[in-house]
Write a protein that holds these residues in place. Structure first.
Motif, mmCIF file in Angstrom:
data_model
loop_
_atom_site.group_PDB
_atom_site.id
_atom_site.type_symbol
_atom_site.label_atom_id
_atom_site.label_comp_id
_atom_site.label_asym_id
_atom_site.label_seq_id
_atom_site.Cartn_x
_atom_site.Cartn_y
_atom_site.Cartn_z
ATOM 1 N N GLU A 162 0.832 -1.204 0.000
ATOM 2 C CA GLU A 162 0.000 0.000 0.000
ATOM 3 C C GLU A 162 0.870 1.259 0.000
ATOM 4 O OE1 GLU A 162 -2.768 0.390 3.293
ATOM 5 O OE2 GLU A 162 -3.039 2.494 2.773
ATOM 6 N N LEU A 168 0.744 4.059 -3.029
ATOM 7 C CA LEU A 168 0.225 5.409 -2.859
ATOM 8 C C LEU A 168 1.311 6.446 -2.578
ATOM 9 C CD1 LEU A 168 -2.908 4.478 -0.738
ATOM 10 C CD2 LEU A 168 -2.775 4.759 -3.194
ATOM 11 N N MET A 169 2.477 6.013 -2.109
ATOM 12 C CA MET A 169 3.510 6.984 -1.742
ATOM 13 C C MET A 169 4.834 6.738 -2.466
ATOM 14 S SD MET A 169 3.328 9.611 0.236
ATOM 15 C CE MET A 169 2.598 9.715 1.843
ATOM 16 N N ARG A 190 4.129 -4.793 -5.875
ATOM 17 C CA ARG A 190 3.353 -4.283 -7.011
ATOM 18 C C ARG A 190 2.338 -3.302 -6.475
ATOM 19 N NH1 ARG A 190 -0.128 -7.926 -8.767
ATOM 20 N NH2 ARG A 190 0.313 -9.409 -7.130
ATOM 21 N N LEU A 248 -1.174 -2.017 -5.335
ATOM 22 C CA LEU A 248 -2.189 -2.797 -4.632
ATOM 23 C C LEU A 248 -3.595 -2.341 -4.995
ATOM 24 C CD1 LEU A 248 -2.637 -4.985 -2.412
ATOM 25 C CD2 LEU A 248 -2.658 -3.143 -0.754
ATOM 26 N N PHE A 249 -3.838 -1.038 -4.930
ATOM 27 C CA PHE A 249 -5.184 -0.528 -5.204
ATOM 28 C C PHE A 249 -5.306 -0.032 -6.654
ATOM 29 C CE2 PHE A 249 -4.969 0.649 -0.537
ATOM 30 C CZ PHE A 249 -5.695 -0.449 -0.140
ATOM 31 N N LEU A 250 -4.268 0.629 -7.121
ATOM 32 C CA LEU A 250 -4.353 1.252 -8.449
ATOM 33 C C LEU A 250 -3.910 0.252 -9.508
ATOM 34 C CD1 LEU A 250 -2.766 4.642 -7.425
ATOM 35 C CD2 LEU A 250 -5.163 4.024 -7.469
ATOM 36 N N ASP A 303 -1.771 -1.296 -12.672
ATOM 37 C CA ASP A 303 -0.328 -1.377 -12.866
ATOM 38 C C ASP A 303 0.204 -0.252 -13.751
ATOM 39 O OD1 ASP A 303 -0.259 -3.575 -11.289
ATOM 40 O OD2 ASP A 303 -0.336 -5.027 -12.925
ATOM 41 N N PRO A 307 -0.185 8.942 -5.575
ATOM 42 C CA PRO A 307 -1.272 9.870 -5.232
ATOM 43 C C PRO A 307 -1.194 10.528 -3.857
ATOM 44 C CG PRO A 307 -2.142 7.883 -6.217
ATOM 45 C CD PRO A 307 -0.684 7.648 -6.008
ATOM 46 N N LEU A 356 -7.089 -5.872 -5.256
ATOM 47 C CA LEU A 356 -7.918 -4.883 -4.580
ATOM 48 C C LEU A 356 -8.069 -3.619 -5.420
ATOM 49 C CD1 LEU A 356 -6.315 -5.181 -1.046
ATOM 50 C CD2 LEU A 356 -8.260 -6.415 -1.931
ATOM 51 N N GLY A 357 -8.872 -2.730 -4.934
ATOM 52 C CA GLY A 357 -8.923 -1.393 -5.507
ATOM 53 C C GLY A 357 -10.141 -1.089 -6.355
ATOM 54 N N HIS A 406 -11.624 1.671 -4.438
ATOM 55 C CA HIS A 406 -10.662 2.574 -3.799
ATOM 56 C C HIS A 406 -11.014 4.022 -4.146
ATOM 57 C CE1 HIS A 406 -6.977 4.176 -2.251
ATOM 58 N NE2 HIS A 406 -6.667 4.691 -3.405
ATOM 59 N N SER A 420 -9.477 6.639 -2.313
ATOM 60 C CA SER A 420 -8.418 7.444 -1.702
ATOM 61 C C SER A 420 -8.979 8.373 -0.630
ATOM 62 C CB SER A 420 -7.643 8.243 -2.752
ATOM 63 O OG SER A 420 -6.343 8.477 -2.283
ATOM 64 N N LYS A 430 -6.498 10.689 1.132
ATOM 65 C CA LYS A 430 -6.169 11.932 0.413
ATOM 66 C C LYS A 430 -7.312 12.942 0.539
ATOM 67 C CE LYS A 430 -3.550 14.106 -2.784
ATOM 68 N NZ LYS A 430 -2.115 14.337 -2.650
ATOM 69 N N PHE A 460 -8.421 -5.052 6.150
ATOM 70 C CA PHE A 460 -7.220 -5.072 5.322
ATOM 71 C C PHE A 460 -6.213 -6.100 5.838
ATOM 72 C CE2 PHE A 460 -3.061 -3.109 4.191
ATOM 73 C CZ PHE A 460 -3.213 -3.089 2.814
ATOM 74 N N ASP A 472 -10.484 -1.365 0.832
ATOM 75 C CA ASP A 472 -9.970 -0.510 -0.247
ATOM 76 C C ASP A 472 -9.804 0.955 0.173
ATOM 77 O OD1 ASP A 472 -9.814 -2.604 -1.903
ATOM 78 O OD2 ASP A 472 -11.392 -2.004 -3.274
#
Lengths: 151, 371
Positions: free
Chosen positions: A109, A113-114, A125, A127-129, A131, A137, B46-47, B50, B52, B55, B337, B370
């Motif tokens: 994660e 994201l970071m 890899r 995880l949420f977004l 590839d 973000p 997952l996702g 999502h 965010s 954010k 999670f 997510d």
């Protein structure tokens, strides 16, 4: 262990560590070098026994990135917070997924994201977004005019 | 990236379960590698939901961001809101009035009951029994009606606010909760007769998805998932918040580590929640329900972490403040999670039909995972 006793034990293991005052739990500040062996020691030392990693947070401070590890012991019921300071443009730190298996998801994660790279991670890899996603973000300088709504 | 469909070089079959599948209870996508019917590997993708939220919260004020958290674990929205409110109160050192403390605990426990009811129905449905689903929704409806009267919502409550609760209780609240408890006490015994004691159900659950206590800790499992493996991790006991230290209840622990143990923990928790509500419902103190706070909340520079026990486990809120009206960085440690990360370990070696039972006992809520 109390906060003071924890400080003494941590200093024995990691003499270069400094401490942050004013928070609820003992907070250790360190760099990426030696974090891996320090993590192994706090996990295995019987008087510390930090067997439970409950939160991994990556924070973008604009000049650098910190990864915050929240550790607790289910035996002794004490808590330790470790903040590892990383370079902003090339944040890299050793994985702890071999020590606490929950870290595998948490580190993915943080990578997703970071953009923190965890060296030695078995499956690093997104995880949420997807590839193909570009950018990280949760960073403060991230801009996405299409997918992001300014609040 | 593994091949998402077809066969591997070893002749193993790769099957996609979800994201649109009734047994995944939401948009969870599992890529399952099978040898015959035996699971070799489960890889969650997952996702799909999502948003965010972390954010988003960076540009919301400390009053506003609580509303977004209802959309994470939507079955525990009260408890999510509660965790966030606690964290803001910790930062601003707001003293919550005694009335609000009791109301919060009552709402939390009603939410836990409603969440476990839905889980119970869905769990039985996952292993092939459809009728319990309708029974569970019948009872859950009564709680939703009680919530609707006081909070004005049935799912995303947004009732907890920094300093207490947003509105006072509805005048009918106490009477209706007592009526519900009297009604539900008989129903929970019926649940046991119908499902728990059912030999077919037991065969589907016993010895399936074993998780040892060491693995539960290593994978960061919390809530009924970890307590089914004998790990004592109830935040209500270990770090009591609000009035949990003043009520009598037991932390339900099972040592089996299998699906049936996790099932029994939740059944036990429903009875404990009933007991907590019964102790408090006639002892709601009078007075204010919301502490006086400034119109604009500003957290001092620093870091604040608070945790609460949701129906699924430990929910943590970590706020990093730079002293402004919005958080600099916010992190939600969601229980689902971490619990999901143990799924691959638990499912290996079992049959594909058992995967659905194992997922059922993890009680996954996908928006919570997510975020």
């Amino acid at each position: 262990m109390t906060k003071e006793e924890l400080k003494i034990s941590v200093t024995e293991l990691l003499p270069s560590a400094s401490f942050e005052e004013g928070s609820e739990w003992t907070t250790v500040l360190t760099g990426p070098d030696g974090w891996d062996s320090f993590a192994r020691q706090v996990r295995s030392a019987p008087q510390l026994d930090f067997d439970y990693l409950f939160c991994v947070t990556a924070v973008d401070w604009k000049t650098h990135i910190t990864v915050v590890y929240h550790l607790t012991s289910t035996v002794h019921r004490h808590t330790l917070v470790v903040k590892v300071k990383l370079d902003h443009d090339h944040p890299e730190v050793a994985t702890v997924s071999g020590i606490w298996r929950t870290a595998e998801f948490h580190e993915r994660e943080a990578y997703d994201l970071m953009g923190v790279v965890f060296t030695g991670h078995p499956d690093l890899r997104r995880l949420f977004l997807t590839d193909e996603w570009k950018g990280w973000p949760l960073r403060k300088d991230y801009e996405d005019p299409v997918n992001m709504i300014k609040l | 990236m593994i091949e998402e469909i077809g066969t591997t070089e070893q002749g193993e079959l790769v099957v996609n379960l979800g994201p649109q599948h009734p047994s995944t209870h939401g948009v969870l996508h599992l890529v399952v590698t099978l040898s015959g019917e035996t699971i070799k590997k489960v890889e969650p993708h997952l996702g799909y939901i999502h948003r965010s939220i972390e954010k988003m919260c960076e540009s919301l004020s400390y009053r506003q961001f609580i509303y977004v958290t209802s959309r994470m674990d939507y079955l525990s929205s009260h408890i999510n809101n509660h965790g966030c409110a606690l964290c803001v109160e910790k930062g601003m050192q707001i003293e919550v009035p005694p009335r609000a403390k009791v109301i919060r605990v009552l709402m939390d426990e009603l939410t836990r009951l409603a969440s476990h009811q839905l889980w119970w129905g869905a769990m039985a449905m996952d292993v092939g029994a459809l009728t319990p689903f309708f029974y569970a929704f019948r009872e859950r409806e009564a709680i939703n009606d009680i919530m609707e009267e006081t909070c004005g919502a049935r799912l995303t409550m947004n009732y907890m606010a920094p300093g207490g609760v947003a509105f006072d209780l509805h005048p009918d609240f106490q009477r209706k909760v007592k009526d519900f408890l009297a009604f539900f006490r008989t129903k929970i015994d019926e649940y046991d007769e119908l499902v728990t004691d059912n030999i077919i159900f037991q065969r589907r659950m016993e010895g399936i998805g074993y998780l040892s206590s060491e693995d539960a800790i290593s994978y960061g499992c919390t809530g009924p998932t970890a307590r089914g493996s004998g790990v004592s991790c109830d935040i209500r006991k270990s770090v009591p918040y609000e009035v949990y230290s003043q009520v009598q209840f037991e932390e339900v622990l099972e040592t089996g580590g299998d699906c049936f143990a996790r099932y029994n923990v939740r059944m036990g928790e429903m009875r404990q929640s009933i007991s907590i509500i019964e102790q408090l419902i006639d002892n709601i103190p009078g007075g204010e329900f919301l502490a006086k706070t400034k119109a604009v909340l500003k957290l001092p520079k620093g870091e604040f972490y608070s945790k609460v026990e949701t129906a699924r486990g430990e929910f943590g809120v970590y706020i990093i403040s730079e002293g402004g009206t919005t958080p600099y960085r916010i992190k939600f440690r969601s229980p689902g999670f971490s619990n999901l990360s143990a799924l691959d370990h638990m499912a290996r070696g079992h049959k594909i039909g058992d995967l659905v039972a194992i997922m059922g006992t993890l009680d996954l809520v996908i928006p919570d995972i997510d975020r």
